[in-house]
Design a protein around this motif. Structure first.
Motif, PDB file in Angstrom:
ATOM      1  N   UNK A 355       0.839  -1.048  -0.066  1.00 40.42           N
ATOM      2  CA  UNK A 355       0.119  -0.100   0.102  1.00 40.42           C
ATOM      3  C   UNK A 355       0.605   1.141  -0.069  1.00 40.42           C
ATOM      4  N   UNK A 356       2.212   1.132  -0.087  1.00 36.49           N
ATOM      5  CA  UNK A 356       3.009   2.217  -0.369  1.00 36.49           C
ATOM      6  C   UNK A 356       3.289   3.104   1.045  1.00 36.49           C
ATOM      7  N   UNK A 357       2.861   2.421   2.160  1.00 42.03           N
ATOM      8  CA  UNK A 357       3.026   3.184   3.345  1.00 42.03           C
ATOM      9  C   UNK A 357       4.369   2.897   3.887  1.00 42.03           C
ATOM     10  N   UNK A 358       4.969   1.947   3.838  1.00 42.26           N
ATOM     11  CA  UNK A 358       6.710   1.824   4.216  1.00 42.26           C
ATOM     12  C   UNK A 358       7.303   1.669   2.926  1.00 42.26           C
ATOM     13  N   UNK A 359       8.449   2.190   2.836  1.00 42.86           N
ATOM     14  CA  UNK A 359       9.291   2.222   1.705  1.00 42.86           C
ATOM     15  C   UNK A 359       9.944   0.841   1.445  1.00 42.86           C
ATOM     16  N   UNK A 360       9.798   0.097   0.123  1.00 47.93           N
ATOM     17  CA  UNK A 360      10.214  -1.106   0.200  1.00 47.93           C
ATOM     18  C   UNK A 360      11.737  -1.460   0.342  1.00 47.93           C
ATOM     19  N   UNK A 361      12.667  -0.489   0.347  1.00 45.50           N
ATOM     20  CA  UNK A 361      13.895  -0.560   0.496  1.00 45.50           C
ATOM     21  C   UNK A 361      14.240  -0.719   1.883  1.00 45.50           C
ATOM     22  N   UNK A 362      13.532  -0.160   2.832  1.00 45.91           N
ATOM     23  CA  UNK A 362      13.484  -0.548   4.251  1.00 45.91           C
ATOM     24  C   UNK A 362      12.609  -1.868   4.685  1.00 45.91           C
ATOM     25  N   UNK A 363      11.595  -2.175   3.971  1.00 42.16           N
ATOM     26  CA  UNK A 363      10.686  -3.373   4.409  1.00 42.16           C
ATOM     27  C   UNK A 363      11.197  -4.471   4.129  1.00 42.16           C
ATOM     28  N   UNK A 364      11.943  -4.530   2.723  1.00 46.66           N
ATOM     29  CA  UNK A 364      12.569  -5.753   2.391  1.00 46.66           C
ATOM     30  C   UNK A 364      13.444  -6.478   3.478  1.00 46.66           C
ATOM     31  N   UNK A 365      14.241  -5.629   4.089  1.00 45.04           N
ATOM     32  CA  UNK A 365      15.156  -5.971   4.987  1.00 45.04           C
ATOM     33  C   UNK A 365      14.215  -6.183   6.397  1.00 45.04           C
ATOM     34  N   UNK A 366      13.247  -5.168   6.727  1.00 47.99           N
ATOM     35  CA  UNK A 366      12.471  -5.196   8.004  1.00 47.99           C
ATOM     36  C   UNK A 366      11.809  -6.539   7.800  1.00 47.99           C
ATOM     37  N   UNK A 367      11.237  -6.832   7.123  1.00 53.53           N
ATOM     38  CA  UNK A 367      10.326  -8.061   6.843  1.00 53.53           C
ATOM     39  C   UNK A 367      11.040  -9.275   7.214  1.00 53.53           C
TER      40      UNK A 367
END
Length: 432
Positions: A355-367
């Protein structure tokens, strides 16, 4: 029974004496290392065969090379390519080198000299890519998967576009190299987010934390390939290296065909010498490549991805990495740290990324970190991080490997099955 376990750490090695436990080491096959003269000959022949008759005086050349977080022999590659381009009539004033920083911080002049060598830096124009500076970017449509192509303008407008890179297992795209120097290397923040957001579909389909070594059906990789082709990359120079930086293979040619030939070679020489059967209680891992120790973001994501299929659910992973630039080497370090105070559920992170709430370059590692710490006990051995910092990530902190291993043995017992991966970030472990 006494064993000595030696791990690369902080640019040197640390050794641990183990009593009454048995550890099996997993290392890549590696192979014959090429000399610098052999590497130069391959690059010269490749440039000559691909670009002779295309380049001449007045031809504008752009060469993109990885930043300091990627262990690419850019000085050797760039100096050889430039010399051959000049032999073909190109003027050095028409050559520009772009440092492919992606979302990382820009490199200082001293760092650029370490990457390229003083001779190259003094000879041609060198600039950092800036993913935030819209005036330095140009838009070239979109990929078939919908990623907006916003790429460095100087690169896009060059008559001939060349990229360098190193191929190895990657937690996001399966295997690095090829068009990855363009996306994310010299692209905009928006484009990087849109491409990396595709990881959500990958991990949901695969039901796993990361895509280390998994390239078939990997849509992030497919999108990067499409992106690089649409940008118009004319030539790639990709190398495969061992943990010491020795070059095992050099491939020069097409951004797709040559990359996949190189990736097949990389998979062979970087695969474990023997397949591993089943899963173990404890894995001890070091990146094995000093530049991969730059941060928890880089080394943690690589090592956790490398061992995901080797550890039992509820098992323990010990990561030994100096993390010499701390938690994250990128420009949005505060946002990355705050991520773990906001989110605890891996599935929620995937939903919010889509939903574009979290930048994916953060969330891919965060996840990945959330997924891994939900399934495994994770400890980090580092003298540049603190217990309070790692507590945020639900990870334990230790100063030495011996203490971390003893802690894991208290959980799993002295008879635990243990694997050690001294070069985890470049080891593709085969499974029986």
């Amino acid at each position: 029974m006494r064993n000595i376990l030696t791990l690369p750490y902080g640019g040197c090695e640390v050794s641990v004496e183990l009593r009454d436990v048995s550890i099996r080491e997993v290392k890549p096959r590696f192979g014959y290392a090429l000399s610098n003269d052999e590497v130069r000959r391959i690059i010269i022949n490749g440039v000559r065969n691909q670009l002779s008759g295309i380049v001449k005086s007045g031809t504008r050349i752009a060469i993109a090379v990885p930043d300091s977080t990627r262990p690419t022999p850019s000085s050797l590659i760039a100096s050889t390519v430039i010399r051959e381009l000049e032999n073909l009539g190109v003027w050095s004033r028409d050559i520009t080198i772009l440092i492919a920083t992606g979302m990382h911080s820009p490199e200082s002049r001293d760092s650029i000299i370490k990457i390229l060598g003083e001779e190259v830096v003094d000879r041609v124009k060198v600039i950092n890519n800036d993913p935030y500076d819209k005036s330095s970017l140009t838009e070239l449509g979109a990929t078939s998967l919908g990623t907006t192509i916003q790429v460095n303008k100087m690169f896009a407008e060059a008559d001939v576009k060349i990229i360098a890179g190193t191929i190895g297992p990657c937690m996001l795209v399966g295997w690095s190299g090829g068009g990855k120097t363009v996306m994310p290397g010299i692209s905009s923040r928006q484009s990087i987010h849109e491409n990396h957001k595709l990881f959500v579909r990958n991990v949901r389909k695969a039901r796993r934390g990361a895509m280390f070594g998994l390239i078939e059906g990997n849509i992030v990789r497919q999108d990067i390939d499409d992106y690089a082709q649409r940008v118009g990359v004319d030539l790639i120079v990709n190398v495969i290296q061992d943990h010491k930086g020795n070059i095992l293979g050099v491939y020069v040619g097409d951004v797709i065909k040559t990359f996949y030939e190189a990736q097949a070679f990389a998979k062979n020489v970087l695969s474990s010498s023997e397949p591993i059967e089943g899963k173990v209680d404890i894995v001890v891992a070091s990146p094995g490549v000093f530049s991969h120790e730059v941060s928890l973001y880089q080394s943690g994501s690589r090592m956790l991805a490398a061992v995901e299929d080797l550890v039992k659910d509820g098992g323990s992973i010990i990561l030994a990495s100096s993390c010499y630039k701390g938690i994250y080497e990128g420009t949005e370090v505060d946002e990355f740290k705050k991520f773990f105070t906001k989110y605890e559920d891996a599935e929620e992170v995937l939903d919010l990324t889509e939903r574009d709430v979290i930048p994916s370059f953060e969330s891919c590692i965060g996840y990945q970190f959330l997924w891994m710490t939900r399934h495994f006990n994770v400890s980090v051995v580092s003298n540049n991080l603190s217990s309070s910092e790692l507590k945020t990530f639900k990870m334990k902190h230790f100063i030495n490997v011996e203490d971390a291993l003893n802690d894991a043995l208290k959980i799993h017992g002295k008879s635990s099955a243990i694997l050690a991966l001294p070069y985890a970030s470049i080891t593709y472990t085969l499974k029986k």
